[in-house]
Design a protein around this motif. Sequence first.
Motif, PDB file in Angstrom:
ATOM      1  N   ALA A   1     107.713  64.155  43.610  1.00 33.48           N
ATOM      2  CA  ALA A   1     108.930  63.349  43.470  1.00 33.48           C
ATOM      3  C   ALA A   1     110.077  64.195  42.935  1.00 33.48           C
ATOM      4  O   ALA A   1     111.227  64.056  43.377  1.00 33.48           O
ATOM      5  CB  ALA A   1     108.672  62.165  42.545  1.00 33.48           C
ATOM      6  N   GLY A   2     109.780  65.086  42.011  1.00 33.97           N
ATOM      7  CA  GLY A   2     110.810  65.979  41.498  1.00 33.97           C
ATOM      8  C   GLY A   2     111.362  66.906  42.567  1.00 33.97           C
ATOM      9  O   GLY A   2     112.570  67.158  42.626  1.00 33.97           O
ATOM     10  N   VAL A  45      98.496  61.802  39.316  1.00 31.20           N
ATOM     11  CA  VAL A  45      99.827  61.441  38.809  1.00 31.20           C
ATOM     12  C   VAL A  45     100.696  62.690  38.670  1.00 31.20           C
ATOM     13  O   VAL A  45     101.892  62.661  38.974  1.00 31.20           O
ATOM     14  CB  VAL A  45      99.711  60.684  37.467  1.00 31.20           C
ATOM     15  CG1 VAL A  45     101.074  60.459  36.842  1.00 31.20           C
ATOM     16  CG2 VAL A  45      99.008  59.356  37.670  1.00 31.20           C
ATOM     17  N   ALA A  46     100.108  63.798  38.249  1.00 28.19           N
ATOM     18  CA  ALA A  46     100.872  65.041  38.106  1.00 28.19           C
ATOM     19  C   ALA A  46     101.374  65.525  39.465  1.00 28.19           C
ATOM     20  O   ALA A  46     102.534  65.939  39.585  1.00 28.19           O
ATOM     21  CB  ALA A  46     100.007  66.116  37.445  1.00 28.19           C
ATOM     22  N   VAL A  47     100.536  65.464  40.477  1.00 26.19           N
ATOM     23  CA  VAL A  47     100.948  65.896  41.821  1.00 26.19           C
ATOM     24  C   VAL A  47     102.061  64.997  42.344  1.00 26.19           C
ATOM     25  O   VAL A  47     103.053  65.479  42.912  1.00 26.19           O
ATOM     26  CB  VAL A  47      99.732  65.906  42.779  1.00 26.19           C
ATOM     27  CG1 VAL A  47     100.174  66.060  44.218  1.00 26.19           C
ATOM     28  CG2 VAL A  47      98.778  67.024  42.400  1.00 26.19           C
ATOM     29  N   VAL A  48     101.929  63.697  42.142  1.00 29.08           N
ATOM     30  CA  VAL A  48     102.960  62.762  42.598  1.00 29.08           C
ATOM     31  C   VAL A  48     104.273  63.009  41.853  1.00 29.08           C
ATOM     32  O   VAL A  48     105.356  62.984  42.445  1.00 29.08           O
ATOM     33  CB  VAL A  48     102.486  61.300  42.415  1.00 29.08           C
ATOM     34  CG1 VAL A  48     103.610  60.312  42.627  1.00 29.08           C
ATOM     35  CG2 VAL A  48     101.333  61.010  43.356  1.00 29.08           C
ATOM     36  N   SER A  64     117.174  66.502  47.675  1.00 26.68           N
ATOM     37  CA  SER A  64     118.198  65.539  48.084  1.00 26.68           C
ATOM     38  C   SER A  64     119.483  65.754  47.295  1.00 26.68           C
ATOM     39  O   SER A  64     120.574  65.561  47.827  1.00 26.68           O
ATOM     40  CB  SER A  64     117.700  64.110  47.905  1.00 26.68           C
ATOM     41  OG  SER A  64     117.575  63.788  46.542  1.00 26.68           O
ATOM     42  N   GLY A  65     119.378  66.182  46.060  1.00 34.36           N
ATOM     43  CA  GLY A  65     120.564  66.481  45.266  1.00 34.36           C
ATOM     44  C   GLY A  65     121.299  67.700  45.777  1.00 34.36           C
ATOM     45  O   GLY A  65     122.526  67.747  45.792  1.00 34.36           O
ATOM     46  N   LEU A  99     107.741  55.484  33.164  1.00 35.20           N
ATOM     47  CA  LEU A  99     107.085  56.193  34.259  1.00 35.20           C
ATOM     48  C   LEU A  99     107.374  57.695  34.211  1.00 35.20           C
ATOM     49  O   LEU A  99     106.483  58.515  34.457  1.00 35.20           O
ATOM     50  CB  LEU A  99     107.526  55.621  35.604  1.00 35.20           C
ATOM     51  CG  LEU A  99     106.971  54.248  35.964  1.00 35.20           C
ATOM     52  CD1 LEU A  99     107.626  53.742  37.242  1.00 35.20           C
ATOM     53  CD2 LEU A  99     105.469  54.299  36.115  1.00 35.20           C
ATOM     54  N   VAL A 100     108.600  58.056  33.889  1.00 32.38           N
ATOM     55  CA  VAL A 100     108.963  59.477  33.793  1.00 32.38           C
ATOM     56  C   VAL A 100     108.204  60.146  32.657  1.00 32.38           C
ATOM     57  O   VAL A 100     107.662  61.254  32.824  1.00 32.38           O
ATOM     58  CB  VAL A 100     110.490  59.626  33.609  1.00 32.38           C
ATOM     59  CG1 VAL A 100     110.861  61.046  33.243  1.00 32.38           C
ATOM     60  CG2 VAL A 100     111.219  59.183  34.861  1.00 32.38           C
ATOM     61  N   ILE A 101     108.121  59.487  31.522  1.00 31.03           N
ATOM     62  CA  ILE A 101     107.410  60.071  30.376  1.00 31.03           C
ATOM     63  C   ILE A 101     105.930  60.232  30.685  1.00 31.03           C
ATOM     64  O   ILE A 101     105.339  61.288  30.413  1.00 31.03           O
ATOM     65  CB  ILE A 101     107.631  59.209  29.118  1.00 31.03           C
ATOM     66  CG1 ILE A 101     109.088  59.336  28.662  1.00 31.03           C
ATOM     67  CG2 ILE A 101     106.685  59.617  27.998  1.00 31.03           C
ATOM     68  CD1 ILE A 101     109.485  58.377  27.574  1.00 31.03           C
ATOM     69  N   VAL A 102     105.314  59.218  31.275  1.00 31.94           N
ATOM     70  CA  VAL A 102     103.896  59.304  31.633  1.00 31.94           C
ATOM     71  C   VAL A 102     103.669  60.423  32.654  1.00 31.94           C
ATOM     72  O   VAL A 102     102.704  61.183  32.551  1.00 31.94           O
ATOM     73  CB  VAL A 102     103.386  57.945  32.167  1.00 31.94           C
ATOM     74  CG1 VAL A 102     102.014  58.078  32.799  1.00 31.94           C
ATOM     75  CG2 VAL A 102     103.351  56.930  31.044  1.00 31.94           C
ATOM     76  N   GLY A 103     104.575  60.546  33.616  1.00 36.69           N
ATOM     77  CA  GLY A 103     104.459  61.617  34.600  1.00 36.69           C
ATOM     78  C   GLY A 103     104.536  62.990  33.964  1.00 36.69           C
ATOM     79  O   GLY A 103     103.756  63.884  34.297  1.00 36.69           O
TER      80      GLY A 103
END
Length: 66
Positions: free
Chosen positions: A42-43, A35-38, A49-50, A12-16
């Motif tokens: 998410a990033g 998918v790019a916006v999502v 949060s980090g 999923l990370v690679i596809v994103g």
Amino acid sequence: MTVVVLLGILLLVIVGCVCVYLDARGDGRRWVRVVAVVTIAAGEVLSRSGKRGRSSGGGGSGGDDD
């Protein structure tokens, strides 16, 4: 089972990342843009949060990481 879950997350990370790259070049279809916006959102959420987790630590080594 854990390996399968981790491989799925990695996929999923690679596809994103590929979708973000294609969208930046302007080569993507509508689903690639979505998918790019999502992925970017998410990033941002994970990044914020980090930062909250590190700032609320209260103590530690006393070094200046920023």
